[in-house]
Design a protein around this motif. Structure first.
Motif, PDB file in Angstrom:
ATOM      1  N   TYR A   8       0.857  -1.187   0.000  1.00 17.72           N
ATOM      2  CA  TYR A   8       0.000   0.000   0.000  1.00 17.72           C
ATOM      3  C   TYR A   8       0.894   1.239   0.000  1.00 17.72           C
ATOM      4  O   TYR A   8       1.798   1.357   0.829  1.00 17.72           O
ATOM      5  N   ASP A   9       0.642   2.128  -0.935  1.00 18.91           N
ATOM      6  CA  ASP A   9       1.375   3.392  -1.023  1.00 18.91           C
ATOM      7  C   ASP A   9       0.439   4.499  -0.550  1.00 18.91           C
ATOM      8  O   ASP A   9      -0.465   4.918  -1.280  1.00 18.91           O
ATOM      9  N   PHE A  10       0.635   4.957   0.706  1.00 18.53           N
ATOM     10  CA  PHE A  10      -0.219   5.984   1.299  1.00 18.53           C
ATOM     11  C   PHE A  10       0.396   7.362   1.078  1.00 18.53           C
ATOM     12  O   PHE A  10       1.561   7.591   1.409  1.00 18.53           O
ATOM     13  N   LYS A  11      -0.387   8.283   0.524  1.00 20.76           N
ATOM     14  CA  LYS A  11      -0.007   9.684   0.434  1.00 20.76           C
ATOM     15  C   LYS A  11      -0.694  10.410   1.590  1.00 20.76           C
ATOM     16  O   LYS A  11      -1.926  10.379   1.702  1.00 20.76           O
ATOM     17  N   VAL A  12       0.106  11.041   2.447  1.00 18.01           N
ATOM     18  CA  VAL A  12      -0.415  11.615   3.695  1.00 18.01           C
ATOM     19  C   VAL A  12      -0.063  13.095   3.765  1.00 18.01           C
ATOM     20  O   VAL A  12       1.098  13.471   3.623  1.00 18.01           O
ATOM     21  N   ASN A  13      -1.076  13.944   3.998  1.00 18.25           N
ATOM     22  CA  ASN A  13      -0.849  15.388   4.087  1.00 18.25           C
ATOM     23  C   ASN A  13      -1.711  15.993   5.193  1.00 18.25           C
ATOM     24  O   ASN A  13      -2.926  15.886   5.142  1.00 18.25           O
ATOM     25  N   PRO A  14      -1.076  16.625   6.235  1.00 17.21           N
ATOM     26  CA  PRO A  14       0.358  16.622   6.518  1.00 17.21           C
ATOM     27  C   PRO A  14       0.794  15.249   7.022  1.00 17.21           C
ATOM     28  O   PRO A  14      -0.027  14.486   7.529  1.00 17.21           O
ATOM     29  N   THR A  15       2.078  14.969   6.917  1.00 18.90           N
ATOM     30  CA  THR A  15       2.547  13.606   7.207  1.00 18.90           C
ATOM     31  C   THR A  15       2.475  13.234   8.682  1.00 18.90           C
ATOM     32  O   THR A  15       2.261  12.071   9.027  1.00 18.90           O
ATOM     33  N   GLY A  30      -2.625  -6.540  10.791  1.00 14.48           N
ATOM     34  CA  GLY A  30      -1.784  -7.532  10.143  1.00 14.48           C
ATOM     35  C   GLY A  30      -0.689  -7.030   9.234  1.00 14.48           C
ATOM     36  O   GLY A  30       0.081  -7.842   8.703  1.00 14.48           O
ATOM     37  N   PHE A  31      -0.587  -5.710   9.026  1.00 14.08           N
ATOM     38  CA  PHE A  31       0.536  -5.195   8.242  1.00 14.08           C
ATOM     39  C   PHE A  31       1.807  -5.405   9.051  1.00 14.08           C
ATOM     40  O   PHE A  31       1.853  -5.139  10.252  1.00 14.08           O
ATOM     41  N   GLU A  32       2.878  -5.857   8.372  1.00 10.86           N
ATOM     42  CA  GLU A  32       4.058  -6.256   9.139  1.00 10.86           C
ATOM     43  C   GLU A  32       5.316  -5.459   8.840  1.00 10.86           C
ATOM     44  O   GLU A  32       6.313  -5.589   9.563  1.00 10.86           O
ATOM     45  N   SER A  33       5.319  -4.642   7.794  1.00 10.94           N
ATOM     46  CA  SER A  33       6.509  -3.861   7.470  1.00 10.94           C
ATOM     47  C   SER A  33       6.097  -2.484   6.964  1.00 10.94           C
ATOM     48  O   SER A  33       5.072  -2.349   6.283  1.00 10.94           O
ATOM     49  N   PHE A  34       6.904  -1.483   7.303  1.00  9.69           N
ATOM     50  CA  PHE A  34       6.587  -0.104   6.955  1.00  9.69           C
ATOM     51  C   PHE A  34       7.855   0.630   6.538  1.00  9.69           C
ATOM     52  O   PHE A  34       8.910   0.440   7.138  1.00  9.69           O
ATOM     53  N   VAL A  35       7.733   1.468   5.524  1.00  8.33           N
ATOM     54  CA  VAL A  35       8.834   2.324   5.088  1.00  8.33           C
ATOM     55  C   VAL A  35       8.276   3.732   4.919  1.00  8.33           C
ATOM     56  O   VAL A  35       7.462   3.988   4.033  1.00  8.33           O
ATOM     57  N   GLU A  36       8.699   4.648   5.802  1.00  5.67           N
ATOM     58  CA  GLU A  36       8.254   6.035   5.686  1.00  5.67           C
ATOM     59  C   GLU A  36       9.052   6.733   4.590  1.00  5.67           C
ATOM     60  O   GLU A  36      10.231   6.471   4.400  1.00  5.67           O
ATOM     61  N   ASN A  37       8.374   7.643   3.878  1.00  6.57           N
ATOM     62  CA  ASN A  37       9.041   8.428   2.859  1.00  6.57           C
ATOM     63  C   ASN A  37       8.526   9.864   2.901  1.00  6.57           C
ATOM     64  O   ASN A  37       7.752  10.225   3.802  1.00  6.57           O
ATOM     65  N   GLU A  38       8.951  10.693   1.957  1.00  5.12           N
ATOM     66  CA  GLU A  38       8.612  12.116   2.014  1.00  5.12           C
ATOM     67  C   GLU A  38       7.126  12.382   1.832  1.00  5.12           C
ATOM     68  O   GLU A  38       6.617  13.395   2.299  1.00  5.12           O
ATOM     69  N   THR A  39       6.424  11.507   1.144  1.00  2.95           N
ATOM     70  CA  THR A  39       5.004  11.738   0.875  1.00  2.95           C
ATOM     71  C   THR A  39       4.077  10.969   1.798  1.00  2.95           C
ATOM     72  O   THR A  39       2.865  11.174   1.759  1.00  2.95           O
ATOM     73  N   GLY A  40       4.634  10.094   2.616  1.00  2.13           N
ATOM     74  CA  GLY A  40       3.777   9.316   3.511  1.00  2.13           C
ATOM     75  C   GLY A  40       4.393   7.999   3.908  1.00  2.13           C
ATOM     76  O   GLY A  40       5.370   7.954   4.649  1.00  2.13           O
ATOM     77  N   LEU A  41       3.852   6.889   3.345  1.00  4.92           N
ATOM     78  CA  LEU A  41       4.187   5.583   3.903  1.00  4.92           C
ATOM     79  C   LEU A  41       3.955   4.476   2.886  1.00  4.92           C
ATOM     80  O   LEU A  41       2.952   4.474   2.164  1.00  4.92           O
ATOM     81  N   LEU A  42       4.891   3.537   2.839  1.00  2.54           N
ATOM     82  CA  LEU A  42       4.670   2.260   2.175  1.00  2.54           C
ATOM     83  C   LEU A  42       4.421   1.220   3.260  1.00  2.54           C
ATOM     84  O   LEU A  42       5.171   1.142   4.234  1.00  2.54           O
ATOM     85  N   GLN A  62     -10.469   8.715   8.435  1.00  3.70           N
ATOM     86  CA  GLN A  62     -11.698   9.507   8.440  1.00  3.70           C
ATOM     87  C   GLN A  62     -11.529  10.847   9.141  1.00  3.70           C
ATOM     88  O   GLN A  62     -12.477  11.614   9.282  1.00  3.70           O
ATOM     89  N   HIS A  63     -10.298  11.148   9.563  1.00  4.50           N
ATOM     90  CA  HIS A  63     -10.047  12.369  10.329  1.00  4.50           C
ATOM     91  C   HIS A  63     -10.026  13.575   9.395  1.00  4.50           C
ATOM     92  O   HIS A  63      -9.321  13.573   8.375  1.00  4.50           O
ATOM     93  N   PRO A  64     -10.792  14.619   9.707  1.00  2.00           N
ATOM     94  CA  PRO A  64     -10.897  15.767   8.794  1.00  2.00           C
ATOM     95  C   PRO A  64      -9.631  16.600   8.670  1.00  2.00           C
ATOM     96  O   PRO A  64      -9.499  17.385   7.723  1.00  2.00           O
ATOM     97  N   ASP A  65      -8.680  16.467   9.590  1.00  2.00           N
ATOM     98  CA  ASP A  65      -7.472  17.289   9.552  1.00  2.00           C
ATOM     99  C   ASP A  65      -6.390  16.744   8.624  1.00  2.00           C
ATOM    100  O   ASP A  65      -5.363  17.399   8.425  1.00  2.00           O
ATOM    101  N   PHE A  66      -6.610  15.543   8.057  1.00  2.00           N
ATOM    102  CA  PHE A  66      -5.582  14.937   7.220  1.00  2.00           C
ATOM    103  C   PHE A  66      -6.169  14.454   5.896  1.00  2.00           C
ATOM    104  O   PHE A  66      -7.293  13.950   5.858  1.00  2.00           O
TER     105      PHE A  66
END
Length: 277
Positions: A8-15, A30-42, A62-66
């Motif tokens: 999953y390639d998540f684009k998060v603003n603000p991160t 059940g997600f087991e591995s994560f890699v943060e990057n400049e735009t969010g998260l893999l 569902q949070h309105p601030d992101f």
């Protein structure tokens, strides 16, 4: 046969703090591995563990601030350490302390800490870990008995030991963190740090001059009474893992158990606070 994962390639603003909350919620399903990057998260989950509607009940989505969007694709198993190495950079806390991986070149600093976190928490990059390192650099640890509760990679215990603390205990409930901390304390010539797997139930009858706890708001509120019992008179409690809006609740709980607020550090709405017994 190679395992099949869904990336999953998540684009998060603000991160932040959305990415940290997202990682916590993904880990629960059940997600087991994560890699943060400049735009969010893999984020990666085994295809066999995936199911329809997996993300439907996520609070942060569902949070309105992101603003959070995502795409997903099937991939064969990745070399997670190689992915981590591409995204991990050394950090410096002031001019005195450097936290780096084994493949980074050392620099001339007072405290050179080598951490291979793999998937454990506590590289110094997160705001809370960075602030806790600042507290340790600013305080007197010479000859003090120290507990690093929720130790993650063991980085806080390691810096405390390098600052002259002893004896030092490090505790984490997660087996991966427990094993990773044992590796890291040896890597930094701090093998006499005692590392344990478990929770605050292990603290019965123990006493410390300093307790470091970088966990999260709910666990801190639950365990502050235990920390207060374990803290020597005149001892210091350093807490982090919560937001500015949680400070009143944390401080109120501490006061109820004889711990007085002394000072706080703030970074991107995250807080690290010092309390005195």
């Amino acid at each position: 046969m190679a395992l099949i994962y869904i990336e999953y390639d998540f684009k998060v603003n603000p991160t932040q703090p959305a990415t940290d909350i997202l990682i916590a919620e993904l880990g629960e399903v059940g997600f087991e591995s994560f890699v943060e990057n400049e735009t969010g998260l893999l984020a990666y989950i085994l295809k066999s563990e995936w199911k329809e509607g997996l993300l439907d009940d996520f609070f942060i989505l569902q949070h309105p601030d992101f603003e959070i969007s995502w795409t997903s694709t099937e991939i064969e198993q990745k070399n997670w350490n190689a992915e981590w190495e591409k995204n991990f950079h050394p950090i410096k806390v002031g001019e005195r302390c450097m936290v780096r991986a084994p493949f980074h070149e050392p620099e001339a600093v007072e405290y050179d800490i080598v951490i291979e976190p793999k998937m454990s928490f506590g590289t110094g990059h997160h705001q809370t870990t960075y602030m806790m390192l600042q507290h340790i650099l600013d305080a007197d640890f010479e000859g003090k008995s120290v507990l690093d509760m929720g130790c993650g990679t063991g980085v806080l215990a390691i810096l405390a030991k390098k600052r002259g603390a002893g004896p030092v205990d490090a505790i984490d409930i997660d087996e991966w963190c427990f094993l990773n901390s044992k590796e890291n304390v040896e890597r930094n010539d701090c093998a006499d740090i005692a590392v344990f797997q478990g929770d605050s139930a292990l603290l019965d009858g123990r006493k410390y001059d300093v307790i470091l706890a970088n966990i999260n708001r709910n666990i801190l509120l639950e365990d502050i009474p235990i920390y207060a019992q374990c803290l020597q008179k005149g001892g210091n409690l350093f807490l982090s893992g919560f937001y500015l809006e949680d400070l009143d609740a944390i401080s109120s709980k501490c006061r109820a158990h004889g711990l007085e607020f002394e000072k706080k550090l703030e970074k991107d709405n995250w807080i690290s606070a010092k309390y005195v017994n």
